[in-house]
Every structure is written in C-alpha cells, then in structure tokens.
Enzyme design. Structure first.
Site, short mmCIF file in Angstrom:
data_model
loop_
_atom_site.label_atom_id
_atom_site.label_comp_id
_atom_site.label_asym_id
_atom_site.label_seq_id
_atom_site.Cartn_x
_atom_site.Cartn_y
_atom_site.Cartn_z
N THR A 1 -34.22 8.33 9.87
CA THR A 1 -33.49 7.64 10.95
C THR A 1 -34.46 7.00 11.95
O THR A 1 -34.18 5.91 12.46
CB THR A 1 -32.53 8.60 11.70
OG1 THR A 1 -33.27 9.72 12.18
CG2 THR A 1 -31.43 9.08 10.77
N ARG B 1 -52.82 18.21 -1.95
CA ARG B 1 -52.90 17.36 -0.75
C ARG B 1 -53.97 16.28 -0.89
O ARG B 1 -53.76 15.13 -0.48
CB ARG B 1 -53.16 18.22 0.49
CG ARG B 1 -53.17 17.42 1.77
CD ARG B 1 -53.05 18.29 2.99
NE ARG B 1 -54.27 19.06 3.24
CZ ARG B 1 -54.47 19.82 4.31
NH1 ARG B 1 -53.51 19.95 5.22
NH2 ARG B 1 -55.59 20.48 4.47
N MET C 1 -43.21 15.68 7.15
CA MET C 1 -43.37 17.13 7.33
C MET C 1 -44.59 17.71 6.61
O MET C 1 -44.54 18.82 6.07
CB MET C 1 -42.08 17.85 6.89
CG MET C 1 -40.89 17.50 7.76
SD MET C 1 -41.19 17.72 9.53
CE MET C 1 -41.08 19.52 9.61
N ARG C 2 -45.67 16.96 6.60
CA ARG C 2 -46.92 17.46 6.01
C ARG C 2 -48.02 17.41 7.04
O ARG C 2 -48.10 16.46 7.84
CB ARG C 2 -47.33 16.58 4.83
CG ARG C 2 -46.39 16.64 3.66
CD ARG C 2 -46.60 17.89 2.86
NE ARG C 2 -45.67 17.92 1.74
CZ ARG C 2 -45.76 18.78 0.73
NH1 ARG C 2 -46.73 19.68 0.71
NH2 ARG C 2 -44.89 18.76 -0.24
N LEU D 1 -51.65 16.57 7.88
CA LEU D 1 -52.70 15.69 7.36
C LEU D 1 -54.04 16.41 7.48
O LEU D 1 -54.33 17.02 8.51
CB LEU D 1 -52.71 14.37 8.12
CG LEU D 1 -51.43 13.54 7.94
CD1 LEU D 1 -51.37 12.41 8.96
CD2 LEU D 1 -51.30 12.98 6.53
N ASN E 1 -47.51 10.23 15.91
CA ASN E 1 -46.40 11.10 15.50
C ASN E 1 -45.39 11.22 16.64
O ASN E 1 -45.74 11.05 17.81
CB ASN E 1 -46.95 12.50 15.15
CG ASN E 1 -45.87 13.45 14.63
OD1 ASN E 1 -45.05 13.05 13.79
ND2 ASN E 1 -45.87 14.67 15.11
N HIS F 1 -42.57 14.00 18.15
CA HIS F 1 -42.21 15.42 18.06
C HIS F 1 -41.05 15.71 19.01
O HIS F 1 -41.08 15.29 20.17
CB HIS F 1 -43.44 16.27 18.42
CG HIS F 1 -43.16 17.73 18.35
ND1 HIS F 1 -43.18 18.43 17.15
CD2 HIS F 1 -42.80 18.62 19.30
CE1 HIS F 1 -42.86 19.68 17.39
NE2 HIS F 1 -42.63 19.83 18.68
N1 3YE Z 1 -51.08 16.48 10.80
C1 3YE Z 1 -52.10 16.63 11.69
N2 3YE Z 1 -51.87 16.62 13.05
C2 3YE Z 1 -50.61 16.44 13.59
N3 3YE Z 1 -48.66 16.13 10.60
C3 3YE Z 1 -47.66 16.01 11.49
C4 3YE Z 1 -48.15 16.08 12.78
C5 3YE Z 1 -49.53 16.28 12.67
C6 3YE Z 1 -49.82 16.31 11.28
O1 3YE Z 1 -50.46 16.43 14.82
N4 3YE Z 1 -53.35 16.81 11.24
C7 3YE Z 1 -44.94 21.95 8.05
C8 3YE Z 1 -45.26 20.59 8.53
C9 3YE Z 1 -45.74 20.57 9.93
C10 3YE Z 1 -46.00 22.50 7.12
O2 3YE Z 1 -46.64 23.46 7.43
N5 3YE Z 1 -46.21 21.83 5.96
C11 3YE Z 1 -47.14 22.28 4.95
C12 3YE Z 1 -46.53 22.18 3.58
C13 3YE Z 1 -45.03 22.24 3.58
C14 3YE Z 1 -44.43 21.95 2.20
O3 3YE Z 1 -44.88 22.53 1.21
O4 3YE Z 1 -43.49 21.13 2.13
C15 3YE Z 1 -48.39 21.41 4.92
O5 3YE Z 1 -49.45 21.94 4.60
O6 3YE Z 1 -48.28 20.20 5.18
C16 3YE Z 1 -46.25 15.80 11.10
C17 3YE Z 1 -45.45 17.05 11.34
C18 3YE Z 1 -45.98 18.16 10.49
C19 3YE Z 1 -45.16 19.40 10.69
#
Ligand code: 3YE
Length: 201
Positions: free
Chosen positions: A13, A63, A88-89, A91, A105, A107
C-alpha cells in the site's frame, strides 16, 4: 529525475501511494522496479498492473545471493534511492555499506520507541497516548538510522488496534512521499545523527 527501487513484502500500500504521487507529478521520481522477498506478495500484482518491472529476490537461496540479485538489478537501472515500503528483511551491513545513505525506510512508530515488527500493536498494548510514523535512513542496525521525518498519531480511548492501524497507514501514505520529495531534492543536510532541512533552523 530521481530513480527509485521500491522493496516490499506484503500488500504494497505504501508502494501504491508513492506510485500515485509519481504519476500525479507531486513526487518527481521514477519507479525503476518493485522487488519483493515474497513471490506471493499482493503488492507485486499491483505493481504489475501499474506496469512496473517486478523482481522476486531469491531469499530462499540465502541473504547474500538475494542481495547480489538486487545489486545487479540496481546497477542495471542506475537506481539513486532504495525505498523500503513494508519490506520485512534485514539488509546486511555489507549491502548497507555498498549503498550508504541511499536506503530509506518507513516505520510505524515514533522511533526510538517501539522498534521491531509489531510496532503498532506494541504501542497500543503499552498504552501510550501518542504514537506515529518515522521515516529514516537505513544503517547497519535495524530501526536505528538517522531520522528524516516523524508524524504523530494520537491513540484515543475509543481506538481499537484496527482503527489505530488504519490511522497509522493513512499518515504513512502522506508522510512518505513528502519526505522523499525533500530527500530527492537534496534538501537534507546531515549534522551527525541530525538530519536538517536546508533553509530551516
Ligand atoms: N535493514 C537494516 N537496517 C534497517 N530492514 C528494514 C529496516 C532496516 C533494515 O533499519 N540494516 C524481521 C524484519 C525486520 C526479521 O527479523 N527478518 C529476518 C528474516 C525473516 C524471514 O525469514 O522472513 C531477516 O533476517 O531479515 C526493514 C524492516 C525490517 C524488519
């Protein structure tokens, strides 16, 4: 014109709202492509209907491979900004370093309160009276990078979690394109962690 890639995981969205502002000319940017880590993300269908190029990132292969695929597409389209919109990953620090200060991003809380994946519910259940939305630069930590903009949303006694979610999403759809407009125009100056709009004090 600024070239942006939009990354999604779900309904898309925020992506739709940004695309609408590009189309109307209010946001002077082009959507180079829309990428998702989930092949079945509803937002991918919306992106296809809008005739955007779409890409599924192969996170099932790890990844590093997924981010390499993303890198390849980014350089192919000479993308200026990577816009996370419900992506939802996390980086990797290597990816963030390769695209330093080029990833943004949104939030659904007033960071640094309520980081994480359940921010709206966490704020509602905590009982805060004011929560909101934060737009921030992405750094190697999660929900931590320099804050570009925030907007508040009051939690009223009569609010349910669902009504709060609806209010938050409405504010997201308004604040994201306005912030990107300033960002893409190069109006933000960095003062340590403080992101200042040129010409304001
Ligand atoms: N990456 C960095 N810094 C940030 N990504 C997002 C914001 C943000 C970012 O500020 N470096 C939940 C996602 C977290 C999580 O733990 N995901 C795991 C795997 C989940 C799965 O298997 O589907 C992961 O390792 O990515 C965007 C928001 C991220 C929220």
């Amino acid at each position: 014109m600024t070239n942006m890639a939009i990354l999604i995981s779900g309904r898309g969205t925020n992506m739709e709202a940004l695309a609408g502002k590009c189309k109307s000319g209010e946001l002077n940017a082009n959507v180079a492509f829309v990428a998702s880590d989930k092949a079945d993300a509803l937002g991918l269908n919306k992106a296809k209907v809008m005739n955007f190029k779409t890409l599924v990132l192969p996170y099932d292969r790890g990844r590093a491979i997924a981010e390499a695929a993303l890198d390849e597409e980014l350089s192919k389209h000479s993308v200026d900004w990577i816009v996370l919109a419900g992506f939802m990953r996390i980086l990797s620090s290597q990816f963030v370093a390769r695209h330093s200060e080029r990833v943004v991003n949104i939030h659904p809380s007033l960071l640094p309160a309520f980081p994480g994946t359940q921010a709206i519910k966490d704020a509602y259940e905590y009982g805060v009276k004011v929560t909101g939305v934060t737009v921030h630069l992405v750094d190697e930590m999660v929900d931590h990078g320099p804050i570009l903009n925030q907007a508040e949303v009051r939690i009223l006694d009569e609010d349910s979690l669902e009504s709060l979610e609806a209010k938050i999403h409405e504010v997201e759809h308004d604040i994201y394109w306005r912030t990107l407009k300033d960002l893409f125009a190069g109006r933000y100056l960095r003062r340590g962690r403080r992101m200042i709009i040129e010409g304001s004090r």
